[in-house]
Every structure is written in C-alpha cells, then in structure tokens.
Motif scaffolding. Structure first.
Motif, PDB file in Angstrom:
ATOM      1  N   ILE A  42      39.672  47.765  22.734  1.00 24.81           N
ATOM      2  CA  ILE A  42      39.320  46.913  23.880  1.00 24.81           C
ATOM      3  C   ILE A  42      39.350  47.771  25.135  1.00 24.81           C
ATOM      4  CG2 ILE A  42      39.902  44.867  25.229  1.00 24.81           C
ATOM      5  CD1 ILE A  42      39.028  44.202  22.407  1.00 24.81           C
ATOM      6  N   ASP A  43      38.213  47.881  25.794  1.00 25.90           N
ATOM      7  CA  ASP A  43      38.109  48.682  27.015  1.00 25.90           C
ATOM      8  C   ASP A  43      38.599  47.849  28.197  1.00 25.90           C
ATOM      9  OD1 ASP A  43      37.544  50.630  28.805  1.00 25.90           O
ATOM     10  OD2 ASP A  43      35.357  50.474  28.686  1.00 25.90           O
ATOM     11  N   LEU A  44      39.687  48.304  28.824  1.00 23.10           N
ATOM     12  CA  LEU A  44      40.292  47.554  29.928  1.00 23.10           C
ATOM     13  C   LEU A  44      39.754  48.024  31.276  1.00 23.10           C
ATOM     14  CD1 LEU A  44      44.051  47.430  28.849  1.00 23.10           C
ATOM     15  CD2 LEU A  44      42.374  45.590  28.699  1.00 23.10           C
ATOM     16  N   LEU A  45      39.540  47.062  32.153  1.00 24.77           N
ATOM     17  CA  LEU A  45      39.161  47.363  33.532  1.00 24.77           C
ATOM     18  C   LEU A  45      40.426  47.479  34.366  1.00 24.77           C
ATOM     19  CD1 LEU A  45      36.892  47.493  35.766  1.00 24.77           C
ATOM     20  CD2 LEU A  45      37.254  45.027  36.033  1.00 24.77           C
ATOM     21  N   ASP A  46      40.592  48.612  35.045  1.00 29.52           N
ATOM     22  CA  ASP A  46      41.782  48.724  35.906  1.00 29.52           C
ATOM     23  C   ASP A  46      41.701  47.685  37.017  1.00 29.52           C
ATOM     24  OD1 ASP A  46      39.594  50.357  36.981  1.00 29.52           O
ATOM     25  OD2 ASP A  46      40.990  50.803  38.596  1.00 29.52           O
ATOM     26  N   TRP A  47      42.851  47.173  37.417  1.00 27.51           N
ATOM     27  CA  TRP A  47      42.883  46.034  38.346  1.00 27.51           C
ATOM     28  C   TRP A  47      43.977  46.255  39.373  1.00 27.51           C
ATOM     29  CZ3 TRP A  47      39.099  42.781  38.805  1.00 27.51           C
ATOM     30  CH2 TRP A  47      39.255  41.582  39.511  1.00 27.51           C
ATOM     31  N   PRO A  48      43.683  46.016  40.653  1.00 25.62           N
ATOM     32  CA  PRO A  48      44.689  46.235  41.701  1.00 25.62           C
ATOM     33  C   PRO A  48      45.745  45.125  41.712  1.00 25.62           C
ATOM     34  CG  PRO A  48      42.685  45.346  42.662  1.00 25.62           C
ATOM     35  CD  PRO A  48      42.385  45.588  41.214  1.00 25.62           C
ATOM     36  N   PRO A  49      46.939  45.405  42.229  1.00 26.22           N
ATOM     37  CA  PRO A  49      48.005  44.381  42.263  1.00 26.22           C
ATOM     38  C   PRO A  49      47.741  43.309  43.310  1.00 26.22           C
ATOM     39  CG  PRO A  49      48.723  46.353  43.409  1.00 26.22           C
ATOM     40  CD  PRO A  49      47.389  46.686  42.794  1.00 26.22           C
ATOM     41  N   GLN A  50      48.322  42.141  43.083  1.00 21.72           N
ATOM     42  CA  GLN A  50      48.273  41.041  44.063  1.00 21.72           C
ATOM     43  C   GLN A  50      46.838  40.742  44.501  1.00 21.72           C
ATOM     44  OE1 GLN A  50      51.222  39.788  43.578  1.00 21.72           O
ATOM     45  NE2 GLN A  50      52.011  39.731  45.656  1.00 21.72           N
ATOM     46  N   SER A  51      45.942  40.592  43.531  1.00 26.50           N
ATOM     47  CA  SER A  51      44.528  40.432  43.882  1.00 26.50           C
ATOM     48  C   SER A  51      43.855  39.232  43.214  1.00 26.50           C
ATOM     49  CB  SER A  51      43.771  41.720  43.528  1.00 26.50           C
ATOM     50  OG  SER A  51      44.266  42.812  44.239  1.00 26.50           O
ATOM     51  N   PRO A  52      44.421  38.027  43.329  1.00 26.22           N
ATOM     52  CA  PRO A  52      43.713  36.853  42.791  1.00 26.22           C
ATOM     53  C   PRO A  52      42.400  36.575  43.527  1.00 26.22           C
ATOM     54  CG  PRO A  52      45.611  36.181  44.105  1.00 26.22           C
ATOM     55  CD  PRO A  52      45.709  37.662  43.939  1.00 26.22           C
ATOM     56  N   ASP A  53      42.285  37.067  44.777  1.00 24.55           N
ATOM     57  CA  ASP A  53      41.045  36.837  45.525  1.00 24.55           C
ATOM     58  C   ASP A  53      39.866  37.610  44.950  1.00 24.55           C
ATOM     59  OD1 ASP A  53      42.285  39.212  46.253  1.00 24.55           O
ATOM     60  OD2 ASP A  53      41.559  39.168  48.311  1.00 24.55           O
ATOM     61  N   LEU A  54      40.148  38.590  44.082  1.00 25.84           N
ATOM     62  CA  LEU A  54      39.077  39.353  43.449  1.00 25.84           C
ATOM     63  C   LEU A  54      38.642  38.744  42.118  1.00 25.84           C
ATOM     64  CD1 LEU A  54      40.253  43.016  44.173  1.00 25.84           C
ATOM     65  CD2 LEU A  54      38.102  41.985  44.919  1.00 25.84           C
ATOM     66  N   ASN A  55      39.385  37.779  41.632  1.00 26.36           N
ATOM     67  CA  ASN A  55      39.112  37.219  40.303  1.00 26.36           C
ATOM     68  C   ASN A  55      38.449  35.848  40.426  1.00 26.36           C
ATOM     69  OD1 ASN A  55      39.019  36.573  37.616  1.00 26.36           O
ATOM     70  ND2 ASN A  55      41.154  37.115  37.204  1.00 26.36           N
ATOM     71  N   GLN A  90      30.422  40.894  46.930  1.00 25.28           N
ATOM     72  CA  GLN A  90      30.860  40.404  48.243  1.00 25.28           C
ATOM     73  C   GLN A  90      32.385  40.434  48.365  1.00 25.28           C
ATOM     74  OE1 GLN A  90      28.609  38.861  46.350  1.00 25.28           O
ATOM     75  NE2 GLN A  90      26.755  38.615  47.572  1.00 25.28           N
ATOM     76  N   ARG A  91      33.073  40.139  47.279  1.00 27.36           N
ATOM     77  CA  ARG A  91      34.545  40.181  47.294  1.00 27.36           C
ATOM     78  C   ARG A  91      35.039  41.605  47.555  1.00 27.36           C
ATOM     79  NH1 ARG A  91      36.908  35.590  44.231  1.00 27.36           N
ATOM     80  NH2 ARG A  91      35.198  34.206  43.689  1.00 27.36           N
ATOM     81  N   ILE A  92      34.401  42.560  46.899  1.00 30.08           N
ATOM     82  CA  ILE A  92      34.799  43.959  47.073  1.00 30.08           C
ATOM     83  C   ILE A  92      34.516  44.416  48.496  1.00 30.08           C
ATOM     84  CG2 ILE A  92      34.227  46.319  46.378  1.00 30.08           C
ATOM     85  CD1 ILE A  92      33.814  45.211  43.531  1.00 30.08           C
ATOM     86  N   THR A  93      33.364  44.018  49.037  1.00 30.66           N
ATOM     87  CA  THR A  93      33.036  44.357  50.421  1.00 30.66           C
ATOM     88  C   THR A  93      34.050  43.759  51.385  1.00 30.66           C
ATOM     89  OG1 THR A  93      30.670  44.439  49.884  1.00 30.66           O
ATOM     90  CG2 THR A  93      31.257  44.178  52.201  1.00 30.66           C
ATOM     91  N   ALA A  94      34.504  42.524  51.091  1.00 30.99           N
ATOM     92  CA  ALA A  94      35.482  41.859  51.955  1.00 30.99           C
ATOM     93  C   ALA A  94      36.820  42.598  51.949  1.00 30.99           C
ATOM     94  CB  ALA A  94      35.680  40.411  51.504  1.00 30.99           C
ATOM     95  N   ARG A 125      36.182  52.452  44.831  1.00 30.27           N
ATOM     96  CA  ARG A 125      35.728  53.007  43.551  1.00 30.27           C
ATOM     97  C   ARG A 125      34.712  52.110  42.864  1.00 30.27           C
ATOM     98  NH1 ARG A 125      41.192  53.821  42.547  1.00 30.27           N
ATOM     99  NH2 ARG A 125      41.138  52.206  40.918  1.00 30.27           N
ATOM    100  N   HIS A 126      34.799  50.785  43.110  1.00 25.77           N
ATOM    101  CA  HIS A 126      33.957  49.831  42.397  1.00 25.77           C
ATOM    102  C   HIS A 126      32.860  49.218  43.259  1.00 25.77           C
ATOM    103  CE1 HIS A 126      37.601  50.087  39.903  1.00 25.77           C
ATOM    104  NE2 HIS A 126      36.835  49.736  38.894  1.00 25.77           N
ATOM    105  N   GLN A 127      32.705  49.702  44.489  1.00 28.76           N
ATOM    106  CA  GLN A 127      31.711  49.078  45.369  1.00 28.76           C
ATOM    107  C   GLN A 127      30.276  49.343  44.917  1.00 28.76           C
ATOM    108  OE1 GLN A 127      31.656  50.716  49.379  1.00 28.76           O
ATOM    109  NE2 GLN A 127      32.471  52.662  48.665  1.00 28.76           N
ATOM    110  N   HIS A 128      30.081  50.349  44.051  1.00 22.99           N
ATOM    111  CA  HIS A 128      28.734  50.655  43.583  1.00 22.99           C
ATOM    112  C   HIS A 128      28.287  49.740  42.443  1.00 22.99           C
ATOM    113  CE1 HIS A 128      31.347  52.734  40.717  1.00 22.99           C
ATOM    114  NE2 HIS A 128      30.341  52.662  39.861  1.00 22.99           N
ATOM    115  N   LEU A 129      29.205  48.970  41.854  1.00 20.75           N
ATOM    116  CA  LEU A 129      28.852  48.099  40.736  1.00 20.75           C
ATOM    117  C   LEU A 129      27.959  46.957  41.211  1.00 20.75           C
ATOM    118  CD1 LEU A 129      32.236  47.833  38.781  1.00 20.75           C
ATOM    119  CD2 LEU A 129      30.320  49.385  38.367  1.00 20.75           C
ATOM    120  N   THR A 130      26.930  46.678  40.445  1.00 21.94           N
ATOM    121  CA  THR A 130      25.986  45.621  40.790  1.00 21.94           C
ATOM    122  C   THR A 130      26.339  44.328  40.057  1.00 21.94           C
ATOM    123  OG1 THR A 130      24.493  46.186  38.973  1.00 21.94           O
ATOM    124  CG2 THR A 130      24.182  47.362  41.073  1.00 21.94           C
TER     125      THR A 130
END
Length: 344
Positions: free
Chosen positions: A267-280, A329-333, A138-143
């Motif tokens: 405050i507009d929140l960004l949805d975030w997947p579980p167990q994903s410190p590698d994305l932060n 790159q994180r999202i692609t990974a 869903r977020h791979q299009h973000l630049t």
C-alpha cells in the motif's frame, strides 16, 4: 422644551411651491399640517441657501482624539480576545481620559474590527506550521487528475444525542417546556460510536463501525477488512498502480506494526502533515453525516449504526468529486497562510 424634528424634504418643497403661488403662511401651515413657525423657518432657509436640503449638522464633539483611537485599535489587534469593556478600561488608565465600553465598540466598528464568534481550529505549533507549509509546497504541482488517485481516510465519533448547536423553535408564551419545543439531551451524550471511512473522487468506499478505543491492532483489522475491498469498490478491478492511501498521524496509524502491514501489502502511503483536517475533504463528509443523523430519530446505539451506514451509502460520487477537486485550492490556502489555519 424638547426639540422638534425637522420637516421632511417633501414638506419643505411643498411650502416653497405654495409660497411661490402667493399663499399665506397660515394657509400653508394648515395645508402642510405644521406650525407657522416651521413654515417661516423653511422659507428663510431657502432665501439663505437657495435649497430646501438640510445643511450638514456638526454634531457633538468626539470624546476621543485620533491618537486615542489609534491606541485603542492597536491594543485590540494586540489581543483579539479582549472585550470592549477591558479595552476601554485599559485605555482610560493609559491615557487618563475616561472612555465607556460603548464608545470603544463604536470606534472599533469604525475601524472594521467587529465582534465575531471565533472559529474553532486545531492548535498549530510553529513546527506544525512549518511542516504544513513545506508539505503544501511539495504538493502544489499536483492537479485535480492527480488527486483522483488518492484514497482519503479518517475516523469520526458520533453520539446518539449529539450537540446540535443552537436550535430555534416557534412557540407561544408558556410553551417553553412543550415536548415539541425542547431539544432532548442525556448525560454523557447517551453513548457514542466511532466509525472509519474512506473516499476518493469516484465515490466513497466502505464504512466500518469500531468498538471501543482505536488501537494499532483494531486499526490493522479495519484496513485489512475494509480498505482493500474499498479500493475495488472505488476503482473497480483495474490496475491500482499509482493509487495512494492517505491517513493522518494518529499514533495507531503510525505505529511500527501498522506501517509494517502497509509495506507487506504494497500500500503506497501519501505523507500527511500534522494537525491538518482542513486538507482532508472527508471532514466535509463527516459534517454531512452528522447533519443527517440529527434529522433522524435515533435513540439507541444500534439505530445510530444503521443510520450511519445508510446515510454513508447515500453519499453520491458527484459530492466526492466536488470535494476532491478543492485539493489544489486547499494547498494554495495553506501556502498563503504560511502553514496556518485556513477556511476549509
């Protein structure tokens, strides 16, 4: 009688040159400093092959067959945590042919299966992987420009006497207990401090030192006192439309009272997947802080807090920009790993 090592190629060439100059074998052996038999063997080799290069040696026959090697590799891939001793014992039982652990290690290394220290990553269930994969798609299009409007947050725990990993020192014999050659430790880490922080591509916001265990009430107090001021620090007094706030799925972050506060404060929140410190990317900021704290002489909780605040404020906008730029790159990974763990 033990086998004597072959003459070097350089000596064999010298022998051949001296022989062509009609020198005797005795003279050649004294000049080259080898036995007369070695001279005779070198000359015979040249007559037979026309070269002084050693012929390939057949070596000892392999103990294992190609089939046994395939079975060994297959068993290793089936359970990556099995040791070479366990694999050798299992294969010996299965095939009826004994194999040593050393032989098993050699065969596995030949197949590119080297023993390595396992990386530590959060456990991911099948459902977690699916959610991570769907989120990444869903977020791979973000630049990179899109990610500049996202404020990333997280909490981390810091100990006064943390675990620095393996520390190497240079010492003489008998100096293993010299004060400069030991790593001081105290029971239970000597006390710890929980901190909250946030960052964006333009730099870090404020850091907040938390007292005790984080719950919904404390978390709301943190974001109320630090998030709004951090938005001003990062983005200035400009319009905050389009800015999103990221937080993980900790219970205190997702409670009804916490979510109500975000809605009330627009405050507009960004949805975030579980167990994903590698994305932060903020996880890398915590790593920088922990390395810097280890290099400081911190012996009290108050000193630890002061060091954390000082080191946090030393983090440059350039560091933050480089980290946030890795989001595509994180999202692609994650997509490539089908929702599984990544290198980040």
């Amino acid at each position: 009688m033990p086998k004597v090592a072959d003459l070097s190629l350089e000596k064999r060439v010298r022998i051949q040159i001296l022989h062509e100059f009609r020198k005797s074998q005795v003279y050649i052996s004294k000049f080259v400093k080898c036995s007369r038999c070695a001279v005779q063997t070198a000359l015979k080799r040249f007559r037979e092959t026309g070269s002084q290069i050693s012929r390939p040696k057949t070596g000892r026959n392999r103990i294992t067959t190609a089939r046994q090697d395939r079975i060994l590799i297959r068993e290793s891939i089936k359970d990556r945590k099995k040791t070479s001793s366990e694999l050798a014992a299992a294969l010996s039982t299965k095939t009826g042919h004994p194999m040593s652990a050393r032989t098993a290690r050699r065969r596995l290394v030949e197949a590119g299966l080297k023993g390595c220290k396992a990386k530590k990553k959060p456990w991911l269930s099948k459902k977690n992987k699916q959610i991570r994969l769907e989120w990444a798609r869903r977020h791979q299009h973000l630049t990179e420009d899109d990610w500049k409007n996202v404020v990333l947050s997280d909490e981390s725990n810091f100990q006064i006497f943390g675990t620095p990993g393996v520390t190497f020192v240079r010492r003489r014999v008998g100096e293993e207990f010299h004060p400069d050659c030991v790593v001081p430790t105290v029971k239970y880490g000597g006390g710890s401090t929980m901190v909250w922080g946030c960052m964006a591509a333009d730099g870090v916001g404020e850091i907040f030192v938390c007292e005790g265990h984080m719950n919904s009430e404390k978390y709301i107090n943190v974001v109320e006192n630090k998030l709004l001021s951090s938005l001003t620090i990062i983005f200035g007094d400009t319009n905050l439309d389009g800015v999103k706030f990221q937080q993980d799925n900790a219970p205190c972050h997702k409670s009804a009272t916490t979510m109500s506060w975000f809605r009330d404060n627009n405050i507009d929140l960004l949805d975030w997947p579980p167990q994903s410190p590698d994305l932060n990317p903020i996880e890398h900021i915590w790593g920088i802080l922990k390395n810097n704290v280890r290099n400081r002489n911190v012996s009290s909780k108050k000193a630890l807090e002061n060091v954390l605040i000082h080191e946090w404020n030393c983090i440059s906008a350039e560091q933050c920009t480089k980290l946030v730029q890795t989001m595509p790159q994180r999202i692609t990974a994650v997509i490539k790993a089908k929702g599984g763990p990544t290198k980040y």
